[in-house]
Design an enzyme around this catalytic site. Structure first.
Site, PDB file in Angstrom:
ATOM      1  N   HIS A   1       0.779  -1.222   0.087  1.00 46.39           N
ATOM      2  CA  HIS A   1      -0.044  -0.017  -0.063  1.00 46.39           C
ATOM      3  C   HIS A   1       0.782   1.185  -0.001  1.00 46.39           C
ATOM      4  CE1 HIS A   1      -3.099   2.652   1.180  1.00 46.39           C
ATOM      5  NE2 HIS A   1      -3.937   1.899   0.589  1.00 46.39           N
TER       6      HIS A   1
ATOM      7  N   ASP B   1      -7.968  -5.589   0.076  1.00 45.94           N
ATOM      8  CA  ASP B   1      -8.290  -6.427  -0.915  1.00 45.94           C
ATOM      9  C   ASP B   1      -8.023  -7.899  -0.707  1.00 45.94           C
ATOM     10  OD1 ASP B   1      -9.611  -4.461  -2.527  1.00 45.94           O
ATOM     11  OD2 ASP B   1      -7.643  -3.603  -3.450  1.00 45.94           O
TER      12      ASP B   1
HETATM   13  N1  CMC Z   1       3.953  -7.763  -4.719  1.00 47.00           N
HETATM   14  C1  CMC Z   1       5.334  -7.786  -5.102  1.00 47.00           C
HETATM   15  N2  CMC Z   1       5.974  -6.726  -5.082  1.00 47.00           N
HETATM   16  C2  CMC Z   1       5.357  -5.756  -4.733  1.00 47.00           C
HETATM   17  C3  CMC Z   1       3.816  -5.523  -4.472  1.00 47.00           C
HETATM   18  C4  CMC Z   1       3.305  -6.424  -4.614  1.00 47.00           C
HETATM   19  N3  CMC Z   1       2.117  -6.609  -4.287  1.00 47.00           N
HETATM   20  N4  CMC Z   1       3.896  -3.971  -4.192  1.00 47.00           N
HETATM   21  C5  CMC Z   1       4.931  -3.624  -4.124  1.00 47.00           C
HETATM   22  N5  CMC Z   1       5.978  -4.391  -4.906  1.00 47.00           N
HETATM   23  C6  CMC Z   1       7.532  -3.834  -4.814  1.00 47.00           C
HETATM   24  C7  CMC Z   1       7.628  -3.174  -6.093  1.00 47.00           C
HETATM   25  O1  CMC Z   1       7.996  -4.071  -7.275  1.00 47.00           O
HETATM   26  C8  CMC Z   1       8.676  -2.133  -5.598  1.00 47.00           C
HETATM   27  O2  CMC Z   1       9.921  -2.901  -5.682  1.00 47.00           O
HETATM   28  P1  CMC Z   1      11.438  -2.258  -6.045  1.00 47.00           P
HETATM   29  O3  CMC Z   1      11.655  -1.181  -5.251  1.00 47.00           O
HETATM   30  O4  CMC Z   1      12.421  -3.377  -6.013  1.00 47.00           O
HETATM   31  O5  CMC Z   1      11.062  -1.713  -7.432  1.00 47.00           O
HETATM   32  C9  CMC Z   1       8.563  -1.850  -4.258  1.00 47.00           C
HETATM   33  O6  CMC Z   1       7.574  -2.933  -3.654  1.00 47.00           O
HETATM   34  C10 CMC Z   1       7.680  -0.658  -4.275  1.00 47.00           C
HETATM   35  O7  CMC Z   1       6.548  -0.674  -4.932  1.00 47.00           O
HETATM   36  P2  CMC Z   1       5.750   0.477  -5.730  1.00 47.00           P
HETATM   37  O8  CMC Z   1       4.774   0.104  -6.759  1.00 47.00           O
HETATM   38  O9  CMC Z   1       6.684   1.675  -6.144  1.00 47.00           O
HETATM   39  O10 CMC Z   1       5.028   0.959  -4.665  1.00 47.00           O
HETATM   40  P3  CMC Z   1       3.665   1.860  -4.437  1.00 47.00           P
HETATM   41  O11 CMC Z   1       3.541   2.509  -3.063  1.00 47.00           O
HETATM   42  O12 CMC Z   1       3.715   2.925  -5.463  1.00 47.00           O
HETATM   43  O13 CMC Z   1       2.318   0.801  -4.792  1.00 47.00           O
HETATM   44  C11 CMC Z   1       0.662  -0.290  -4.416  1.00 47.00           C
HETATM   45  C12 CMC Z   1       1.436   0.406  -4.092  1.00 47.00           C
HETATM   46  C13 CMC Z   1      -0.587  -0.811  -3.893  1.00 47.00           C
HETATM   47  C14 CMC Z   1       0.224  -0.049  -6.048  1.00 47.00           C
HETATM   48  C15 CMC Z   1       1.580  -1.833  -4.904  1.00 47.00           C
HETATM   49  O14 CMC Z   1       1.933  -2.281  -3.629  1.00 47.00           O
HETATM   50  C16 CMC Z   1       0.794  -2.902  -5.484  1.00 47.00           C
HETATM   51  O15 CMC Z   1       0.793  -3.016  -6.847  1.00 47.00           O
HETATM   52  N6  CMC Z   1       0.009  -4.071  -4.847  1.00 47.00           N
HETATM   53  C17 CMC Z   1      -0.515  -4.878  -5.504  1.00 47.00           C
HETATM   54  C18 CMC Z   1      -2.015  -4.364  -5.818  1.00 47.00           C
HETATM   55  C19 CMC Z   1      -2.991  -4.064  -4.782  1.00 47.00           C
HETATM   56  O16 CMC Z   1      -3.231  -4.904  -4.029  1.00 47.00           O
HETATM   57  N7  CMC Z   1      -3.296  -2.900  -5.054  1.00 47.00           N
HETATM   58  C20 CMC Z   1      -4.620  -2.576  -3.928  1.00 47.00           C
HETATM   59  C21 CMC Z   1      -4.009  -1.401  -2.833  1.00 47.00           C
HETATM   60  S1  CMC Z   1      -5.308  -1.000  -1.531  1.00 47.00           S
HETATM   61  C22 CMC Z   1      -6.821  -0.863  -1.959  1.00 47.00           C
HETATM   62  C23 CMC Z   1      -6.749   0.058  -3.117  1.00 47.00           C
HETATM   63  O17 CMC Z   1      -6.119   1.195  -2.961  1.00 47.00           O
HETATM   64  O18 CMC Z   1      -7.607   0.187  -4.057  1.00 47.00           O
END
Ligand code: CMC
Length: 429
Positions: free
Chosen positions: A307, A364
């Site tokens: 998140h 989720d």
């Molecule tokens: N599985 C594997 N790696 C992950 C995941 C995951 N679920 N989430 C983040 N990472 C890694 C990502 O690859 C990155 O690694 P590195 O630093 O080596 O490049 C690091 O963690 C940071 O990721 P980010 O995408 O820059 O982080 P963010 O804060 O921008 O993204 C997020 C947050 C929710 C989009 C992301 O964690 C994600 O894609 N999660 C899976 C989708 C998900 O469950 N979404 C629902 C969010 S909660 C409800 C809502 O808001 O709707």
């Protein structure tokens, strides 16, 4: 707000920037005058460090797993409140008294029907149309049916469109499902409460009596409360951004629905169940999948994990996980998918990759297991999220109009070609 300032030294100039302090102690440097004083802008792709507004609606402390709506902890509302009370709280700023609540619920019950001409609208969509596409199209089209209530600056028009939207979105979402399976659309039953009516619209047919299961109703009401707002997330920011042009509420909410649909936002709830089903069907172990989710090419994430704001735990997930086990037990559902989810969670929480990046299960991760257990088709999960999030989007839109605001218009740093001239087509490489 406080009178402290920050000093910024740029080139040979020092400027003072005001510090903004929120009611829970959050701090921001107000850079409104930065460009006019220095010629510089700030860069913050993804807006992880950017406050786009002040807000009185929702407070999230991601380090400590805290979530409040209008100052009330989410656990309190989940324990004692109902979704419609929560909707009122978010939109109007306080819990309703009896008279206010009666007026609100009666007005919403009166607006649950959709114009009959929408039947032709659904009929024009393919059977396998995703419900989120159908929902955003129908919500956008409401503006064509209600040209009398489109002015965002007229309080009476705003109130009527707020009530229409809250009343009609469950009908709109349920009709998308009915259309996909070829069943007749059910008329709303205004003797039922909000969630009972939604379940009736989804699962009743004209040929049999339908009884709303109280266990299912309670679980859905809880899920809607937990999804009702989450401050400046992607879809809420979309609603504000689109709304900042002074477009009508229906258009702004249609944009929010589209933003929510993506797999990194609300669309993750559908993808979690698809992921769990794929692990089961491909005969993978949870550890094998966790390894895959760590791949450096970032092709397959552990859906329902991570998140932008929560870096410790997501308080909504804690409540949903408990509700998930309660519902499964009360309905007597044996579910292989929940076993896989528990195993994935256990492995990921101990894995250095997830620990170092502070990735925890989010709202989720278990919600889809509940939707699945009560017979909701997978492609409806995100539409259920949208029904829950609607009061939050409305509250954000209303607040933006109440507060002084400018049109949302970020800047950029141009890094493309420079100094080119038009070349005649005959002379191009
Ligand atoms: N599985 C594997 N790696 C992950 C995941 C995951 N679920 N989430 C983040 N990472 C890694 C990502 O690859 C990155 O690694 P590195 O630093 O080596 O490049 C690091 O963690 C940071 O990721 P980010 O995408 O820059 O982080 P963010 O804060 O921008 O993204 C997020 C947050 C929710 C989009 C992301 O964690 C994600 O894609 N999660 C899976 C989708 C998900 O469950 N979404 C629902 C969010 S909660 C409800 C809502 O808001 O709707």
């Amino acid at each position: 707000m406080a009178d402290k300032t920050a000093q910024l030294r740029l080139d040979d100039q020092t400027i003072e920037l005001p510090i903004v302090v929120g009611s829970e102690g959050e701090r921001a440097v107000d850079i409104t005058s930065l460009r006019s004083k220095t010629g510089y802008i700030t860069m913050d792709p993804g807006y992880a460090n950017t406050g786009s507004c002040t807000s009185r609606i929702t407070f999230v402390d991601g380090e400590n797993g805290v979530l409040h709506y209008r100052g009330i902890p989410i656990d309190d509302l989940a324990d004692k409140g109902s979704f419609l009370e929560t909707a009122y709280l978010l939109i109007y700023g306080k819990l309703p008294n009896k008279d206010q609540f009666n007026y609100f619920t009666e007005s919403i019950s009166r607006h649950t029907m959709l114009h009959e001409d929408f039947k032709a609208f659904y009929g024009a969509l393919p059977k396998d149309a995703h419900p989120m596409a159908a929902c955003s199209a129908v919500v956008g089209a409401l503006a064509t049916f209600y040209p009398d209530s489109l002015d965002p600056r007229d309080p009476r028009q705003v109130e009527i469109s707020v009530h229409r939207l809250l009343a009609k979105l469950p009908t709109i979402a349920a009709y998308a499902y009915k259309h996909s399976i070829g069943q007749p659309f059910m008329y709303p039953d205004n003797r039922l409460d909000y969630v009972g009516n939604f379940l009736h619209l989804m699962f009743a047919t004209p040929c049999e009596d339908f009884e709303v299961d109280p266990v299912v109703k309670k679980a859905i009401d809880l899920l809607l409360i937990l999804h009702a707002d989450h401050e400046q997330n992607c879809s809420a920011s979309t609603v504000r951004l689109v709304g900042s042009s002074h477009v009508n509420l229906f258009a702004a909410i249609a944009a929010g629905i589209n933003a929510l649909w993506g797999s990194r936002h609300g669309g993750a709830n559908q993808e979690v169940i698809e992921m769990l089903a794929a692990i089961r069907d491909e005969g993978l172990t949870a550890s094998e999948f966790v390894e895959r989710a760590k791949s450096s090419d970032d092709t397959s994430r552990l859906m329902g994990f991570g998140h932008r704001v929560y870096k410790n735990f997501d308080p909504r997930m804690t409540i949903i996980k408990k509700a998930c086990f309660d519902v499964l037990e009360k309905l007597g559902v044996q579910n292989k998918l929940v076993e896989i989810a528990v195993e994935l969670e256990e492995i990921a929480l101990k894995d250095d990759y997830f620990v170092e990046r502070k990735l925890y299960p989010n709202v989720d991760f278990y919600s889809g297991v509940i939707y699945n257990a009560i017979g909701t088709p997978m492609n409806m999960f995100t539409a259920m999220f949208a029904i829950g999030r609607l009061p939050g989007w409305i509250a954000q839109w209303v607040e933006m109009h109440q507060d002084k605001h400018k049109i949302y218009r970020p800047r950029q740093i141009y890094v493309g070609e420079t100094g080119r001239r038009y070349v005649d087509i005959a002379e191009r490489d």
